[in-house]
Enzyme design. Structure first.
Site, PDB file in Angstrom:
ATOM      1  N   GLU A 102      -6.893   8.753   2.774  1.00  0.00           N
ATOM      2  CA  GLU A 102      -6.716   7.979   1.546  1.00  0.00           C
ATOM      3  C   GLU A 102      -5.253   7.993   1.112  1.00  0.00           C
ATOM      4  OE1 GLU A 102      -7.674   5.943  -0.535  1.00  0.00           O
ATOM      5  OE2 GLU A 102      -9.516   6.429  -1.574  1.00  0.00           O
ATOM      6  N   ASP A 103      -4.776   6.889   0.568  1.00  0.00           N
ATOM      7  CA  ASP A 103      -3.420   6.856   0.032  1.00  0.00           C
ATOM      8  C   ASP A 103      -3.337   7.687  -1.242  1.00  0.00           C
ATOM      9  OD1 ASP A 103      -5.043   5.104  -1.407  1.00  0.00           O
ATOM     10  OD2 ASP A 103      -3.634   3.434  -1.358  1.00  0.00           O
ATOM     11  N   ASP A 106      -7.277   8.751  -7.652  1.00  0.00           N
ATOM     12  CA  ASP A 106      -6.962   8.561  -9.064  1.00  0.00           C
ATOM     13  C   ASP A 106      -8.157   9.076  -9.877  1.00  0.00           C
ATOM     14  OD1 ASP A 106      -5.874   7.541 -11.428  1.00  0.00           O
ATOM     15  OD2 ASP A 106      -6.113   5.458 -10.898  1.00  0.00           O
ATOM     16  N   PHE A 155       1.416   4.919 -12.771  1.00  0.00           N
ATOM     17  CA  PHE A 155       1.177   3.978 -11.680  1.00  0.00           C
ATOM     18  C   PHE A 155       2.350   3.957 -10.702  1.00  0.00           C
ATOM     19  CE2 PHE A 155       0.625  -0.193  -9.699  1.00  0.00           C
ATOM     20  CZ  PHE A 155      -0.718  -0.109  -9.355  1.00  0.00           C
ATOM     21  N   ASP A 162       0.038  -0.709  -3.649  1.00  0.00           N
ATOM     22  CA  ASP A 162       0.429  -2.025  -4.164  1.00  0.00           C
ATOM     23  C   ASP A 162       0.265  -2.162  -5.662  1.00  0.00           C
ATOM     24  OD1 ASP A 162      -2.512  -1.984  -3.941  1.00  0.00           O
ATOM     25  OD2 ASP A 162      -2.351  -4.056  -4.604  1.00  0.00           O
ATOM     26  N   ARG A 168       3.576  -2.868  -0.920  1.00  0.00           N
ATOM     27  CA  ARG A 168       3.056  -1.991   0.138  1.00  0.00           C
ATOM     28  C   ARG A 168       4.111  -1.657   1.184  1.00  0.00           C
ATOM     29  NH1 ARG A 168      -2.515  -1.825  -0.595  1.00  0.00           N
ATOM     30  NH2 ARG A 168      -3.520  -3.775  -1.195  1.00  0.00           N
TER      31      ARG A 168
HETATM   32  P1  IMP Z   1      -9.857   5.635  -7.996  1.00  0.00           P
HETATM   33  O1  IMP Z   1     -11.170   5.034  -7.608  1.00  0.00           O
HETATM   34  O2  IMP Z   1      -9.600   5.501  -9.470  1.00  0.00           O
HETATM   35  O3  IMP Z   1      -9.662   7.050  -7.518  1.00  0.00           O
HETATM   36  O4  IMP Z   1      -8.722   4.735  -7.360  1.00  0.00           O
HETATM   37  C1  IMP Z   1      -8.467   4.785  -6.029  1.00  0.00           C
HETATM   38  C2  IMP Z   1      -7.781   3.527  -5.538  1.00  0.00           C
HETATM   39  O5  IMP Z   1      -7.085   2.852  -6.569  1.00  0.00           O
HETATM   40  C3  IMP Z   1      -6.749   3.897  -4.512  1.00  0.00           C
HETATM   41  O6  IMP Z   1      -7.294   3.904  -3.217  1.00  0.00           O
HETATM   42  C4  IMP Z   1      -5.702   2.821  -4.727  1.00  0.00           C
HETATM   43  O7  IMP Z   1      -6.014   1.685  -3.960  1.00  0.00           O
HETATM   44  C5  IMP Z   1      -5.790   2.479  -6.175  1.00  0.00           C
HETATM   45  N1  IMP Z   1      -4.811   3.214  -6.998  1.00  0.00           N
HETATM   46  C6  IMP Z   1      -5.010   4.291  -7.789  1.00  0.00           C
HETATM   47  N2  IMP Z   1      -3.878   4.693  -8.390  1.00  0.00           N
HETATM   48  C7  IMP Z   1      -2.918   3.846  -7.957  1.00  0.00           C
HETATM   49  C8  IMP Z   1      -1.491   3.748  -8.204  1.00  0.00           C
HETATM   50  O8  IMP Z   1      -0.869   4.536  -8.938  1.00  0.00           O
HETATM   51  N3  IMP Z   1      -0.865   2.740  -7.559  1.00  0.00           N
HETATM   52  C9  IMP Z   1      -1.480   1.854  -6.733  1.00  0.00           C
HETATM   53  N4  IMP Z   1      -2.790   1.920  -6.469  1.00  0.00           N
HETATM   54  C10 IMP Z   1      -3.503   2.904  -7.077  1.00  0.00           C
HETATM   55 MG    MG Z   2      -4.639  -1.327  -4.597  1.00  0.00          MG
END
Ligand code: IMP
Ligand code: MG
Length: 178
Positions: A102-103, A106, A155, A162, A168
């Site tokens: 995973e990148d 969050d 963010f 992205d 990206r």
């Molecule tokens: P979550 O479901 O809230 O944990 O979000 C996960 C996904 O949201 C990641 O795989 C990213 O694609 C996107 N995401 C979360 N935080 C960021 C950020 O700071 N910048 C860009 N994309 C984010």
């Molecule tokens: Mg995204």
């Protein structure tokens, strides 16, 4: 480039490429040790995990198999909570060790969704490898197995991440300017 403008927002350089590489390399070494004799399936979470996974794979010294999944959960700079499974695994996962690449984690909503869906494939286990992690935003109890870097709840873009599809391809990571 100290600043970039993507759509309507300005971002400032935050994590230089060399520091990201150090974190990726260290993750690859730790996961290599964890995998032992097993041949892991590295499940790349598209689109964001693609750049990280490419470097991770180059640092990983050992046999491994790559596969891809895609979940869409995000629009703009806020997590929407809505989720879709856009690309499902193509490998046979039954009984195999799976590592999710995973990148960023969050809120953890995407992660919980993927783990739930992946369980149906009956892998030996699924471990989480996330380059970035925002502890202040995390809403789940699921422990993260391997984290590259903890970052504040702001963010970021670049290195695969992205803002509405832009950013990206930036080599460094940038943070939204206050
Ligand atoms: P979550 O479901 O809230 O944990 O979000 C996960 C996904 O949201 C990641 O795989 C990213 O694609 C996107 N995401 C979360 N935080 C960021 C950020 O700071 N910048 C860009 N994309 C984010
Ligand atoms: Mg995204």
């Amino acid at each position: 480039m100290e600043q970039v403008k993507l759509h309507d927002k300005v971002f400032e350089r935050y994590i230089p490429h060399a520091k990201i590489q150090e974190a990726v390399r260290s993750l690859a070494l730790r996961v290599r040790e964890d995998a032992g004799d097993r041949v892991p399936v590295f499940m790349v979470v598209l689109k964001g995990g693609m750049v990280f996974a490419a470097d991770f794979a180059k640092y990983y010294r050992g046999d491994m198999v790559l596969d891809y999944i895609r979940v869409k959960s995000y629009s703009g700079t806020r997590s929407t909570g809505r989720m879709e499974w856009l690309i499902e695994p193509s490998e046979q996962l039954k009984g195999r060790p799976v590592y999710l690449l995973e990148d960023i984690v969050d809120t953890g909503n995407t992660l919980a969704f993927m783990l739930d869906r992946l369980a149906a494939y009956e892998p030996a286990y699924v471990k989480i490898v996330s380059l970035f992690y925002k502890p202040e935003a995390y809403r789940k109890d699921i422990p993260l197995n391997f984290v590259g870097m903890e970052i504040p709840n702001k963010f970021i873009v670049g290195y695969g991440l992205d803002y509405d599809e832009l950013g990206r391809n930036l080599k460094d990571v940038y943070q939204l300017k206050a």
